[in-house]
Design a protein around this motif. Sequence first.
Motif, PDB file in Angstrom:
ATOM      1  N   GLN A   1       0.483   3.946  -2.899  1.00  0.00           N
ATOM      2  CA  GLN A   1       0.284   5.224  -2.421  1.00  0.00           C
ATOM      3  C   GLN A   1       1.251   6.283  -3.331  1.00  0.00           C
ATOM      4  O   GLN A   1       1.098   7.144  -3.582  1.00  0.00           O
TER       5      GLN A   1
ATOM      6  N   PRO B   1      -4.457  10.199  -3.112  1.00  0.00           N
ATOM      7  CA  PRO B   1      -5.208   8.898  -2.713  1.00  0.00           C
ATOM      8  C   PRO B   1      -5.570   8.788  -1.002  1.00  0.00           C
ATOM      9  O   PRO B   1      -4.829   9.253  -0.274  1.00  0.00           O
ATOM     10  N   ARG B   2      -6.428   7.886  -0.731  1.00  0.00           N
ATOM     11  CA  ARG B   2      -6.963   7.831   0.543  1.00  0.00           C
ATOM     12  C   ARG B   2      -7.266   6.349   0.503  1.00  0.00           C
ATOM     13  O   ARG B   2      -8.177   5.931   0.053  1.00  0.00           O
ATOM     14  N   PHE B   3      -6.849   5.468   1.687  1.00  0.00           N
ATOM     15  CA  PHE B   3      -7.167   3.940   1.601  1.00  0.00           C
ATOM     16  C   PHE B   3      -7.756   3.809   2.798  1.00  0.00           C
ATOM     17  O   PHE B   3      -7.663   4.302   3.940  1.00  0.00           O
TER      18      PHE B   3
ATOM     19  N   LEU C   1       0.938  -1.231  -0.037  1.00  0.00           N
ATOM     20  CA  LEU C   1      -0.039   0.113   0.049  1.00  0.00           C
ATOM     21  C   LEU C   1       0.798   1.143   0.064  1.00  0.00           C
ATOM     22  O   LEU C   1       0.372   2.363  -0.456  1.00  0.00           O
TER      23      LEU C   1
ATOM     24  N   GLU D   1     -10.323  -0.349  -0.185  1.00  0.00           N
ATOM     25  CA  GLU D   1     -10.959   0.602  -0.794  1.00  0.00           C
ATOM     26  C   GLU D   1     -10.187   1.947  -0.754  1.00  0.00           C
ATOM     27  O   GLU D   1      -9.348   2.384  -0.125  1.00  0.00           O
ATOM     28  N   VAL D   2     -10.018   2.538  -2.116  1.00  0.00           N
ATOM     29  CA  VAL D   2      -9.353   3.616  -2.351  1.00  0.00           C
ATOM     30  C   VAL D   2     -10.019   4.813  -2.979  1.00  0.00           C
ATOM     31  O   VAL D   2     -11.238   4.649  -3.593  1.00  0.00           O
TER      32      VAL D   2
ATOM     33  N   ARG E   1     -13.441   6.601  -6.976  1.00  0.00           N
ATOM     34  CA  ARG E   1     -13.476   5.331  -5.937  1.00  0.00           C
ATOM     35  C   ARG E   1     -13.018   4.019  -6.737  1.00  0.00           C
ATOM     36  O   ARG E   1     -13.649   3.894  -7.775  1.00  0.00           O
TER      37      ARG E   1
END
Length: 226
Positions: A144, A154-156, A140, A165-166, A218
């Motif tokens: 990123q 990006p946010r995970f 990850l 889920e990104v 998403r």
Amino acid sequence: MPSREPTPLEVHKALADDTRFRLYRHLGLSGRPVSIRELAARLSLHPNTLRPHLRRLEEAGLVRREVRKGTSVGRPQTLYSAVERERREDRDYRLLAEILAGMASGARARERASGLARDWGEYLAIRGGPKPGTRAASPLAVLQEAMASAGFDPRFRRGSGGRVEVTLRDCPFRDLLDDHRDLVCSVHRGLVEGMLGALKPPLALVEFEPLAERGTCRLVARGRRR
């Protein structure tokens, strides 16, 4: 902080090193002051390895250091945060992008563009991997870095069953969406598929929802089934 304004060349030299670039990118994405212990854990590097790099970034005016005293008895905590700098040398390539996007009309052209984007996504993920003889970063963390280097924000969030889920809150191609949405989304998806496939172990794209909200995309990925 440096006593004078660093030159663009000094800034570029400071960010030319992979570790310093990852540090600066992570601090920028964090949006808050971060301790060296947290940085070391996130980047899978020893704190002593990071300290000279942070000092170099601070000398270049890219990182700000602050010392906070805790509520309990003990040593004060040193925190680092990214300093946004104006990029005087940037150019506006929207006209060129419009011209090239106009050449990629039709299903076959979009398919070729998507394939090339997958190759680039794979390249960005491999480039963000560890150097020979160094400790491997988490998948990850590599993902990123690859997404951020492509211009995404990006946010995970980890889900059940190995799902990831990104949320991508900043599309680098948004200026072309109105006139070339199909092409933009094809390139976007290709980049993501290339990045996911280059991870170790690789991930597969199982859901892709472009522009789920205004300016936000998403996607959901998970480990490939054997």
